[in-house]
Design a protein around this motif. Structure first.
Motif, PDB file in Angstrom:
ATOM      1  N   PHE A  39      45.743  21.129  -9.511  1.00 38.11           N
ATOM      2  CA  PHE A  39      44.960  21.484 -10.797  1.00 38.11           C
ATOM      3  C   PHE A  39      43.907  22.362 -10.288  1.00 38.11           C
ATOM      4  CE2 PHE A  39      40.565  20.240 -12.410  1.00 38.11           C
ATOM      5  CZ  PHE A  39      40.615  20.971 -13.433  1.00 38.11           C
TER       6      PHE A  39
ATOM      7  N   PRO B 276      40.906  25.078 -11.764  1.00 37.07           N
ATOM      8  CA  PRO B 276      40.531  25.540 -13.127  1.00 37.07           C
ATOM      9  C   PRO B 276      40.463  27.155 -13.234  1.00 37.07           C
ATOM     10  CG  PRO B 276      38.655  24.888 -11.605  1.00 37.07           C
ATOM     11  CD  PRO B 276      40.080  24.655 -10.898  1.00 37.07           C
TER      12      PRO B 276
ATOM     13  N   ARG C  26      38.851  18.798 -19.316  1.00 34.60           N
ATOM     14  CA  ARG C  26      39.596  18.408 -18.088  1.00 34.60           C
ATOM     15  C   ARG C  26      38.871  17.523 -17.089  1.00 34.60           C
ATOM     16  NH1 ARG C  26      43.457  20.825 -15.747  1.00 34.60           N
ATOM     17  NH2 ARG C  26      45.476  19.709 -15.486  1.00 34.60           N
ATOM     18  N   SER C  27      37.661  18.402 -16.907  1.00 32.92           N
ATOM     19  CA  SER C  27      36.518  17.851 -16.169  1.00 32.92           C
ATOM     20  C   SER C  27      35.959  16.244 -16.795  1.00 32.92           C
ATOM     21  CB  SER C  27      35.310  18.580 -15.801  1.00 32.92           C
ATOM     22  OG  SER C  27      35.783  19.739 -14.850  1.00 32.92           O
TER      23      SER C  27
ATOM     24  N   ILE D 148      38.488  13.695 -15.932  1.00 31.10           N
ATOM     25  CA  ILE D 148      38.553  13.269 -14.645  1.00 31.10           C
ATOM     26  C   ILE D 148      37.600  12.202 -14.437  1.00 31.10           C
ATOM     27  CG2 ILE D 148      38.139  13.949 -12.273  1.00 31.10           C
ATOM     28  CD1 ILE D 148      39.462  16.717 -12.955  1.00 31.10           C
ATOM     29  N   ARG D 149      36.300  12.566 -14.917  1.00 31.23           N
ATOM     30  CA  ARG D 149      35.170  11.709 -14.861  1.00 31.23           C
ATOM     31  C   ARG D 149      35.704  10.219 -15.247  1.00 31.23           C
ATOM     32  NH1 ARG D 149      30.369  14.482 -13.604  1.00 31.23           N
ATOM     33  NH2 ARG D 149      30.770  16.601 -13.655  1.00 31.23           N
TER      34      ARG D 149
ATOM     35  N   LEU E 112      43.420  14.081 -19.138  1.00 31.86           N
ATOM     36  CA  LEU E 112      43.570  14.673 -17.750  1.00 31.86           C
ATOM     37  C   LEU E 112      44.538  15.905 -17.766  1.00 31.86           C
ATOM     38  CD1 LEU E 112      43.918  11.572 -15.484  1.00 31.86           C
ATOM     39  CD2 LEU E 112      42.279  13.397 -15.306  1.00 31.86           C
ATOM     40  N   ARG E 113      45.272  15.979 -18.900  1.00 35.03           N
ATOM     41  CA  ARG E 113      46.329  16.853 -19.021  1.00 35.03           C
ATOM     42  C   ARG E 113      46.079  18.196 -18.980  1.00 35.03           C
ATOM     43  NH1 ARG E 113      49.638  13.825 -22.302  1.00 35.03           N
ATOM     44  NH2 ARG E 113      49.955  12.579 -20.852  1.00 35.03           N
TER      45      ARG E 113
ATOM     46  N   PHE F   3      45.220  11.230  -7.214  1.00 33.50           N
ATOM     47  CA  PHE F   3      45.864  11.907  -8.289  1.00 33.50           C
ATOM     48  C   PHE F   3      47.043  12.950  -7.516  1.00 33.50           C
ATOM     49  CE2 PHE F   3      42.062  10.626 -10.387  1.00 33.50           C
ATOM     50  CZ  PHE F   3      42.474  10.017 -11.477  1.00 33.50           C
TER      51      PHE F   3
ATOM     52  N   ARG G 184      47.701  15.467  -8.873  1.00 31.01           N
ATOM     53  CA  ARG G 184      47.228  16.966  -8.940  1.00 31.01           C
ATOM     54  C   ARG G 184      45.811  16.873  -8.410  1.00 31.01           C
ATOM     55  NH1 ARG G 184      48.766  20.262 -13.808  1.00 31.01           N
ATOM     56  NH2 ARG G 184      48.725  18.004 -15.174  1.00 31.01           N
ATOM     57  N   PHE G 185      45.151  16.020  -7.563  1.00 33.56           N
ATOM     58  CA  PHE G 185      43.955  16.021  -6.937  1.00 33.56           C
ATOM     59  C   PHE G 185      42.717  15.596  -7.982  1.00 33.56           C
ATOM     60  CE2 PHE G 185      45.678  19.474  -4.351  1.00 33.56           C
ATOM     61  CZ  PHE G 185      46.805  18.600  -3.718  1.00 33.56           C
ATOM     62  N   TYR G 186      42.845  16.509  -9.140  1.00 35.07           N
ATOM     63  CA  TYR G 186      41.667  16.420 -10.001  1.00 35.07           C
ATOM     64  C   TYR G 186      40.298  16.244  -9.498  1.00 35.07           C
ATOM     65  CZ  TYR G 186      45.243  15.654 -13.494  1.00 35.07           C
ATOM     66  OH  TYR G 186      46.413  15.543 -14.460  1.00 35.07           O
ATOM     67  N   LEU G 187      39.998  17.177  -8.442  1.00 34.03           N
ATOM     68  CA  LEU G 187      38.630  17.353  -8.146  1.00 34.03           C
ATOM     69  C   LEU G 187      37.838  18.053  -8.983  1.00 34.03           C
ATOM     70  CD1 LEU G 187      39.074  18.467  -4.380  1.00 34.03           C
ATOM     71  CD2 LEU G 187      38.948  16.065  -5.316  1.00 34.03           C
ATOM     72  N   LEU G 188      36.643  17.731  -9.057  1.00 34.97           N
ATOM     73  CA  LEU G 188      35.547  18.701 -10.237  1.00 34.97           C
ATOM     74  C   LEU G 188      35.281  19.982  -9.497  1.00 34.97           C
ATOM     75  CD1 LEU G 188      33.573  15.364 -11.335  1.00 34.97           C
ATOM     76  CD2 LEU G 188      34.976  17.052 -12.899  1.00 34.97           C
ATOM     77  N   PRO G 189      35.888  21.072 -10.429  1.00 32.71           N
ATOM     78  CA  PRO G 189      35.450  22.303  -9.681  1.00 32.71           C
ATOM     79  C   PRO G 189      34.087  22.881  -9.486  1.00 32.71           C
ATOM     80  CG  PRO G 189      36.214  22.469 -12.177  1.00 32.71           C
ATOM     81  CD  PRO G 189      36.273  21.073 -11.577  1.00 32.71           C
TER      82      PRO G 189
ATOM     83  N   LEU H 233      30.665  10.859  -5.973  1.00 35.03           N
ATOM     84  CA  LEU H 233      30.487  11.010  -7.753  1.00 35.03           C
ATOM     85  C   LEU H 233      30.885   9.394  -8.227  1.00 35.03           C
ATOM     86  CD1 LEU H 233      30.130  12.262 -10.344  1.00 35.03           C
ATOM     87  CD2 LEU H 233      32.612  12.675 -10.521  1.00 35.03           C
TER      88      LEU H 233
ATOM     89  N   GLU I  21      42.120  19.760  -0.242  1.00 30.20           N
ATOM     90  CA  GLU I  21      41.705  19.462  -1.509  1.00 30.20           C
ATOM     91  C   GLU I  21      42.235  17.822  -1.754  1.00 30.20           C
ATOM     92  OE1 GLU I  21      41.752  21.615  -5.327  1.00 30.20           O
ATOM     93  OE2 GLU I  21      42.851  22.842  -4.446  1.00 30.20           O
TER      94      GLU I  21
ATOM     95  N   ARG J 135      37.560  10.541  -1.810  1.00 34.22           N
ATOM     96  CA  ARG J 135      36.827  10.149  -2.988  1.00 34.22           C
ATOM     97  C   ARG J 135      37.253   8.750  -3.383  1.00 34.22           C
ATOM     98  NH1 ARG J 135      37.306  13.681  -8.371  1.00 34.22           N
ATOM     99  NH2 ARG J 135      39.634  12.908  -8.023  1.00 34.22           N
TER     100      ARG J 135
END
Ligand SMILES: Nc1ncnc2c1ncn2[C@@H]1O[C@H](COP(=O)(O)OP(=O)(O)OP(=O)(O)O)[C@@H](O)[C@H]1O
Ligand SMILES: [Mg+2]
Lengths: 415, 234
Positions: free
Chosen positions: A5, A7, A316-317, A320-321, A414-415, B97, B99-104, B114, B155, B162
């Protein structure tokens, strides 16, 4: 597998934030400028009224004003509570300085002693005391309803006019009712007076003060052999004695006593005038507020839009949170804080911007605008109210947006 | 601060249907019956689209079964309110995940911190722990980098760090080595195994990599939303 993912770049978001802050700043600065300047001018005028040496004004409509003013002033003087009654005739005449060019000036005809006694604390410093006009009670030239006595032919000139026309005490100045010098007669300058700061600008600053009877004769309001219009003036300014001026009940008693002497003229007290001025100004302030509200509303809508879009982009963020197990409350809080920072930045920039505009106008503008800007008063309650409105709206907008982002399923977000 | 004790997890006739009733209905899981004991290391294999991520989402309480029952230590968790599930996720689950899902907008270290911050770990503690975890995944020097400044593998390793912050009892890893070379894959697997062993955590790893799968003590194979093979090593 699907790629990680990533952004879209943050540059867009940053630009949006900057635009939102700029819009808020513009929207906030508008009321800051309008209301602060409007309020400052209002305060100034009210202060001028409060500092006035007289509290009651007798006035008359129509061309010829108040008749028999010398006698009427004496009558009003005898009313209980009255300290001094001062008739004033204000009229534009023409002055012909020797060696200079002719110009219209505002002449005030006064009874010297009565005029001095009705000056306010700030004004009295501007005039010589007693007024050097020869005939303190204006009873030598004008006596017993006739202008047979010798005129003093003395005149006081305002300092701006003296400076502009190079006039000095002892010099001669020809004065006449029209632009034709053949109708003018010579006066001796016996003093110079200062001009109070006024937002009317320099126009009213070219002024003369001379004995009432002299001005009446010059302008045909009277003549030596049988009066045309007997002994006219525009107003009689009445100073009351002692503590009456600050006691509305006693003041209005004096006012009615005077009114009963002159049922055909208008008698007003300055407290009434102040009330009227305040009413008029509050209409104006309301108008300013209405006008700036439009700007403010547009700015707030823009801010709300940007906040909504940011949260949309942050979906999205937020997902994630939530997936990590952060509580909705804490997520909503961070969204609100984010919005608050934007809104506060805009509001502060607006306050500073508005202040800077007013300061710039006060320093560099000319005439009335500059004068008005220099009188600006920054009312912390009003400015605080505007800032509070901006902050509250940002909270509401953030909460509304966060609510919708937090309502969808985590996996969905999340998508 | 440790996470929740590893639970005993049971799935009974679990079905997950996307867009149920619609024309584009997808039956991603079609009746799953599984039990995971605390401390198990399980690999999940199967072709793309067979339902591996869907299964992990259910186990990690990110998603709820369309029908069937999901329990932790005998208590149903599949249909608890979101507030409760969020708390269980935070304290009990470490999710890596796909797709990692790190906060950009957060740095690598901030991303790792976090979940610890959400558990109100004191700042100094979580700093130290994040640094230690990043060092363990070989990213000691990249703590201040933002996700867009990291390679895919980096990543992925931040995502691993995390997931371990709150010392979860259940570790769910969706292809945690998909972006990694052999050496890094091994290092990550070593780390996950160490964490599992340290507190008897349950570890589920989805993988296409036979070498990774070989390290597990139990192997699941899925096909079309069903478990077609479930072998435990002796
Ligand atoms: N939100 C969704 N809506 C509709 N269909 C979905 C959704 N998520 C997954 N699917 C479908 O459900 C099935 C299982 O998906 P899932 O992501 O669990 O597969 P996967 O085994 O993880 O595959 P991969 O190895 O490619 O990651 C797929 O057919 C997929 O298209
Ligand atoms: Mg998958």
């Amino acid at each position: 597998m699907r790629g990680p993912f990533r952004p879209r770049p943050l540059r867009h978001a940053r630009l949006q934030a900057v635009l939102a802050i700029a819009a808020m700043a513009a929207a906030v600065s508008l009321p800051v400028v309008l209301v602060s300047v409007g309020g400052g001018v209002e305060d100034h005028e009210l202060t001028a009224i409060e500092n006035s040496g007289y509290q009651i004004v007798v006035s008359a409509g129509g061309e010829h004003g108040i008749e028999h003013s010398h006698a009427l002033a004496a009558t009003i003087d005898r009313v209980t509570g009255v300290a001094e009654a001062s008739p004033v005739l204000s009229i534009a005449i023409d002055a012909f300085p020797s060696g200079g060019s002719a110009s219209p000036v505002l002449a005030e005809g006064v009874i010297p002693d009565a005029f001095s006694a009705t000056l306010g604390p700030t004004e009295s410093d501007l005039f010589p005391n007693p007024l050097p006009l020869g005939d303190p009670s204006d009873t030598v030239h004008f006596a017993n309803g006739s202008y047979a006595g010798p005129a003093t032919d003395d005149v006081l000139v305002s300092s701006p006019y003296a400076a502009s026309a190079h006039l000095t005490v002892g010099a001669t100045l020809d004065l006449g009712p029209t632009a034709s010098q053949s109708q003018a007669s010579p006066y001796t300058i016996t003093g110079i007076f200062g001009v109070p700061k006024t937002i009317l600008g320099p126009v009213g600053a070219f002024a003369l003060v001379l004995p009432l009877s002299d001005l009446q004769v010059m302008c045909g309001y009277a003549s030596g052999n049988g009066t045309v219009v007997p002994d006219a003036s525009d107003t009689i300014q009445v100073a009351v004695s002692g503590a009456i001026s600050v006691d509305p009940a006693k003041l209005s008693a004096v006012e009615s006593a005077i009114q009963s002497q002159v049922p055909y003229y208008q008698v007003t007290s300055l407290t009434q005038e102040a009330a009227q001025l305040e009413a008029a100004d509050s209409v104006l302030t309301g108008f300013y507020l209405a006008l700036s509200s439009v700007g403010l509303v547009v700015g707030l809508l823009f801010l709300a839009l940007v906040l909504l879009r940011r949260i949309e982009a942050d979906r999205r963020s937020i997902g994630i949170r939530r997936a990590l197990g952060l509580s909705r409350g804490s997520i909503a809080m961070s969204v609100v804080v984010d919005g608050l920072v934007l809104a506060a930045a805009g509001a502060v920039a607006g306050l500073l911007g508005g202040y800077a505009v007013v300061a710039a106008l006060a320093a560099d503008a000319t005439g009335t605008v500059q004068e008005a800007a220099s009188l600006a008063v920054f009312d912390p309650r009003l400015l605080g109210g505007i800032v509070a409105a901006v902050l509250v709206l940002s909270i509401v907008a953030s909460l509304v947006a966060a609510r919708s982002a937090l309502r969808i399923e985590v996996a969905e977000a999340l998508r | 601060m440790n996470g929740l004790r590893p639970p005993r997890i049971e799935l009974r006739s679990v079905v997950r249907t996307y867009a149920a009733g619609g024309a584009d209905e997808v039956r991603a899981l079609q009746g799953i019956d599984l039990t995971f004991a605390p401390g198990e290391f399980v690999s999940v294999e199967g072709p793309s689209g067979c339902g591996k991520t869907t299964l992990l989402n259910l186990l990690g309480l990110l998603d709820a079964p369309t029908s069937g029952e999901l329990t932790w230590d005998g208590r149903p968790v599949g249909d608890r309110p979101e507030r409760v599930r969020a708390r269980l996720r935070l304290e009990g689950v470490g999710f890596i995940f796909q797709r990692f899902y790190l906060l950009p907008t957060l740095t690598a270290a901030e991303n790792v911190e976090l979940p610890m911050r959400a558990r109100r770990l004191p700042r100094a503690d979580r700093r130290a722990r994040a640094d230690a975890l990043l060092a363990e995944v070989g990213l000691a020097g990249r703590a201040r980098a933002y996700p867009h400044q990291l390679s895919g593998g980096e990543e992925q390793r931040v995502a691993v760090a995390r997931a371990l912050g709150n010392r979860p009892g259940l570790l769910l890893a969706d292809e945690p080595t998909g972006e990694l070379d052999t050496a890094n894959s091994r290092a990550i697997l070593d780390l996950l195994e160490r964490v599992r062993a340290a507190r008897d955590a349950t570890l589920l790893v989805v993988t296409h990599n036979p070498e990774v799968a070989a390290r597990a003590g139990r192997h699941l194979e899925m096909r079309d939303g069903r478990v077609v093979r479930d072998v435990a090593e002796a």
